[in-house]
Design an enzyme around this catalytic site. Structure first.
Site, PDB file in Angstrom:
ATOM      1  N   GLU A   8       3.730  -1.669   1.293  1.00  0.00           N
ATOM      2  CA  GLU A   8       3.755  -0.203   1.376  1.00  0.00           C
ATOM      3  C   GLU A   8       4.333   0.286   2.689  1.00  0.00           C
ATOM      4  O   GLU A   8       4.986   1.327   2.737  1.00  0.00           O
ATOM      5  CB  GLU A   8       2.338   0.359   1.187  1.00  0.00           C
ATOM      6  CG  GLU A   8       2.315   1.859   1.028  1.00  0.00           C
ATOM      7  CD  GLU A   8       1.067   2.369   0.310  1.00  0.00           C
ATOM      8  OE1 GLU A   8       0.663   3.493   0.617  1.00  0.00           O
ATOM      9  OE2 GLU A   8       0.516   1.667  -0.541  1.00  0.00           O
ATOM     10  N   ASP A 104      -0.703  -0.866  -1.243  1.00  0.00           N
ATOM     11  CA  ASP A 104      -2.161  -0.719  -1.143  1.00  0.00           C
ATOM     12  C   ASP A 104      -2.807  -0.838  -2.519  1.00  0.00           C
ATOM     13  O   ASP A 104      -2.294  -0.304  -3.512  1.00  0.00           O
ATOM     14  CB  ASP A 104      -2.532   0.627  -0.519  1.00  0.00           C
ATOM     15  CG  ASP A 104      -2.205   0.668   0.967  1.00  0.00           C
ATOM     16  OD1 ASP A 104      -1.920  -0.394   1.543  1.00  0.00           O
ATOM     17  OD2 ASP A 104      -2.245   1.773   1.546  1.00  0.00           O
ATOM     18  N   TYR A 309      -9.485  -2.520   4.985  1.00  0.00           N
ATOM     19  CA  TYR A 309      -8.771  -1.363   4.445  1.00  0.00           C
ATOM     20  C   TYR A 309      -9.584  -0.074   4.609  1.00  0.00           C
ATOM     21  O   TYR A 309     -10.741   0.002   4.182  1.00  0.00           O
ATOM     22  CB  TYR A 309      -8.483  -1.612   2.966  1.00  0.00           C
ATOM     23  CG  TYR A 309      -7.625  -0.577   2.306  1.00  0.00           C
ATOM     24  CD1 TYR A 309      -6.281  -0.456   2.624  1.00  0.00           C
ATOM     25  CD2 TYR A 309      -8.158   0.285   1.344  1.00  0.00           C
ATOM     26  CE1 TYR A 309      -5.489   0.496   2.006  1.00  0.00           C
ATOM     27  CE2 TYR A 309      -7.375   1.239   0.714  1.00  0.00           C
ATOM     28  CZ  TYR A 309      -6.042   1.340   1.053  1.00  0.00           C
ATOM     29  OH  TYR A 309      -5.253   2.290   0.447  1.00  0.00           O
TER      30      TYR A 309
END
Length: 729
Positions: A8, A104, A309
């Protein structure tokens, strides 16, 4: 043949490339013997703007609405077009046999990759990497367990449906309001209910009528007793005459201890952080905005790789993470955490019953915790250290036992009235040791905090010298929203729902309320940028513009129920039980109904912040607005777009009251102004700071350190050495 990996962002792409031994660096990608790794810049592709379908949409006109293309198309974002062309060329390379989607792991991440592949015309097979952290270990394990990308088709369809629905409703409703009232008025299914919640709170505050209440306290040998109503259990009353009569009776009689009750109580540590809870705590403890906290978390995740994350809505871990707890303790057990982590090492976490481990309560990503990556605290900024400290201490605290304390309650009676006193004795600090030598603490600690030390009185003890007092106070209105409390309200907007349907309430709870953990910070920032919100200290206020907007916008768009309805349908699409075409047909019908409602509305819009100053570009009068960090003058004509800064909030502190000062004027006329009345020219301020030793910049410090390093590397006594260098013995 090689596999193309699409990440990403560049930072994540470079991490994956290093683990996959892709050492050849090229502009926009990295290559090795087996893999080619490239990346997006977040979204490289987005839905087309209305003007891309027809030139007439370049001008906003009511007669052109609704804008509803039969098929919504996607286009390359101009600013990142170069990177898209790089990715497209790699997709079509003859030596690339298949593709790994490594964006992601979530609905929005799926959309990023799928739109790139769709726009590039990909026909090659795809697999999916689904990981929660970007450590070397997580990447290796993720590539060892790649999944077929088709398993995530329903998630992709849900993501597209969400994007297209927001486009249709947002574009059409915003254009309709703007055209009808000739003012830049934007609305949407998340930002408008958020504004409505703040307006509702302000209305509660405006209508609030303070009431005076009374209570009685009695002091005996350093112990404070509090009167309690025998019927209701309340410690306050609005009947002053009654309490004055009780007080008079108490003073004439002895207080007798009727019971001494001791209870052992436990306080468990709070759950691990999700993004919203972390943003709340960072705002309350450090004053960070939601956007600031997210940006810091991104750096700790992508650059330092020390936290997992960030965009997660879960506060639990999955069972597979339990095996890695030991490694994570070893990685974060440095500096102030060395002793705390050391006491937990060697534990067999698999055999323990851990309340924070629950597979069913984790959707895309588990809670935010430290990674297995070794930590170098010296490489972090002070802001990064603060956020890292919050996460690590929360992680350590859940691994410690609960805090255990003994609560003693003394109950006494006098002339039929009851008074109580409470005191705590700490038995086992448990997880509280994690916060003992820290600047931060947890609100749950207050439950176990020592209240007062109680004497060893027994039942029947008589207290004669008791000093009684009548206490008076006033009820308080609800507090204004801060960013911390607004995030809480967005996450759980049930209080502001008219229709408290059980299924809707459940859906909002499961999907995270208004917006997502990833978008709430941007939504709040957008409301400030659009001058719909303003800040006074930490408190958030809606502007006159926002109040009028809420009068003009359709009622449906102001309700959290709309998001609940959408999310229920999107969850069904993601689960494969609802066809996305059916959902989009409903959205198109709903959009047309919204436009009819706006067009038939009889309201008016009036600029209440008009100034006497004229716009230098178009000559119309300028509007005075308060931005988040500055005061501005903005042209009332949305087509003109002129704006100028009048003053901005700085980090410079007033020497009188120590509050942050504002800077007005430009160039040599720049002046610092404080709310206490203090004023100081910029030149005078700089002179004063230099005398105080505060004028040293980071650049000066860096130059000094380089000079010191150079001096350290040179031979000692070099002048003496120069004098002797030509002497030969």
């Amino acid at each position: 043949m090689k596999t193309l990996v699409i990440a990403e962002k560049p930072s994540v792409g470079r991490d994956i490339a290093r683990v996959l031994n892709c050492s050849k660096k090229t502009n926009g990608f990295m290559e090795g013997n087996e893999y080619v790794v490239t990346w997006g810049m977040g979204h490289l592709v987005t839905l087309k703007d209305p003007e891309s379908y027809d030139d007439r949409y370049k001008e906003w006109k009511m007669e052109d609405l609704p804008i509803m293309p039969e098929h919504l198309e996607i286009e390359v974002i101009r600013q990142t077009g170069g990177q898209f062309r790089t990715v497209k060329s790699l997709i079509h390379r003859n030596d690339v046999k298949d593709i790994v989607i490594a964006t992601d792991a979530g609905r929005e991440g799926e959309l990023v990759a799928r739109w790139i592949l769709k726009k590039a015309g990909n026909k090659k097979p795809c697999r999916r990497l689904w990981i929660s952290s970007v450590t070397d270990k997580a990447i290796r394990e993720g590539f060892a367990h790649l999944k077929n990308a088709r398993e995530y088709d329903h998630l992709y369809h849900a993501a597209v449906s969400r994007a297209e629905a927001d486009w249709l409703v947002g574009i059409n409703a915003t254009r309709a309001l703007t055209c009808k009232y000739n003012a830049q008025l934007s609305c949407g299914r998340v930002q408008t209910p958020t504004l409505a919640m703040i307006a509702a709170r302000e209305e509660e505050i405006r209508k609030f009528q303070p009431e005076t209440y009374y209570g009685i306290t009695g002091k005996a040998e350093g112990v404070t007793f509090t009167w309690k109503d025998a019927k209701t259990g309340n410690t306050r009353s609005f009947q002053k005459d009654r309490l004055e009569h009780i007080l008079d009776q108490l003073k004439k009689n002895e207080l007798v201890i009727t019971s001494v009750e001791k209870k052992e109580k436990k306080v468990f540590p709070p759950l691990l952080y999700d993004l919203t809870e972390l943003q709340r705590d960072a705002n309350k403890k450090f004053g960070f905005s939601a956007k600031e906290t997210l940006n810091i978390m991104q750096r700790l995740y992508e650059n330092h790789k020390v936290l997992t994350y960030p965009r997660t809505d879960s506060r639990y871990l999955t069972e597979d993470v339990v095996d890695t707890i030991g490694e994570r303790l070893q990685a974060c057990g440095t500096g102030p955490y060395r002793k705390l982590a050391g006491q937990l090492r060697g534990e067999n976490w698999k055999q323990k019953k851990l309340s924070f481990v629950n597979n069913s309560k984790v959707s895309d990503h588990h809670a935010i915790i430290p990674t297995e990556q070794f930590v170098d605290l010296t490489h972090m900024t002070s802001e990064e250290r603060k956020i890292y400290d919050l996460v690590v201490r929360r992680f350590l605290s859940v691994l410690y036992p609960p805090c255990v304390y003994e609560e003693t309650t003394l109950t006494a009676e006098c002339v039929g009235e009851t008074l109580t006193a409470k005191g705590n004795i700490m038995l086992q600090p448990g997880y509280r040791v994690v916060y003992e030598n820290s600047e931060i603490s947890d609100e749950a600690d207050e439950k176990a905090a020592d209240k007062q030390i109680l004497p060893s009185w027994g039942k029947g003890e008589k207290l004669s010298r008791v000093q009684y007092a009548l206490k008076e106070g006033k009820t308080s209105p609800p507090a204004r929203f801060t960013e911390a409390s607004l995030l809480s309200a967005m996450e759980n907007p049930v209080h502001y729902m008219e229709n408290k349907d059980r299924e809707m309430v459940k859906t909002l709870g499961e999907t995270g309320g208004l917006g997502t953990v990833a978008t709430r910070a941007d939504i709040i920032e957008k409301l400030f940028r659009s001058f719909l919100l303003e800040k006074k200290g930490n408190d958030i206020y809606i502007t006159s513009k926002a109040k009028q907007l809420l009068q003009l916008v359709p009622a449906d768009l102001k309700k959290p129920e709309l998001t609940a309805q959408w999310e229920m349908k999107l969850s069904e699409i993601a689960g494969g039980t609802l066809d996305e075409a059916e959902f989009m047909s409903e959205i198109r019908t709903y959009t047309a109904e919204l436009l009819e409602e706006i067009q038939s509305e009889q309201g008016t819009y009036r600029h209440e912040n008009m100034t006497g100053k004229k716009c230098p570009k178009c000559g119309k009068r300028l509007l005075a607005v308060n931005g988040k960090q500055a005061k501005l003058l903005v042209c009332q004509d949305r087509a003109c777009g002129y704006r100028e800064t009048v003053s901005r909030t700085t980090n410079a502190r007033c020497p009188v009251c120590h509050k942050k000062m504002e800077m007005t004027g430009k160039g040599d006329e720049s002046t610092f102004v404080c709310s206490c009345g203090y004023r100081e020219r910029l030149s005078k301020f700089q002179e004063r700071r230099k005398k105080e030793g505060g004028g040293v910049s980071k650049k000066d410090v860096a130059a000094y350190m380089r000079k010191q390093q150079k001096a350290a590397e040179e031979p000692i006594n070099n002048a003496f050495a120069d004098a002797l260098k030509n002497i030969h013995l």
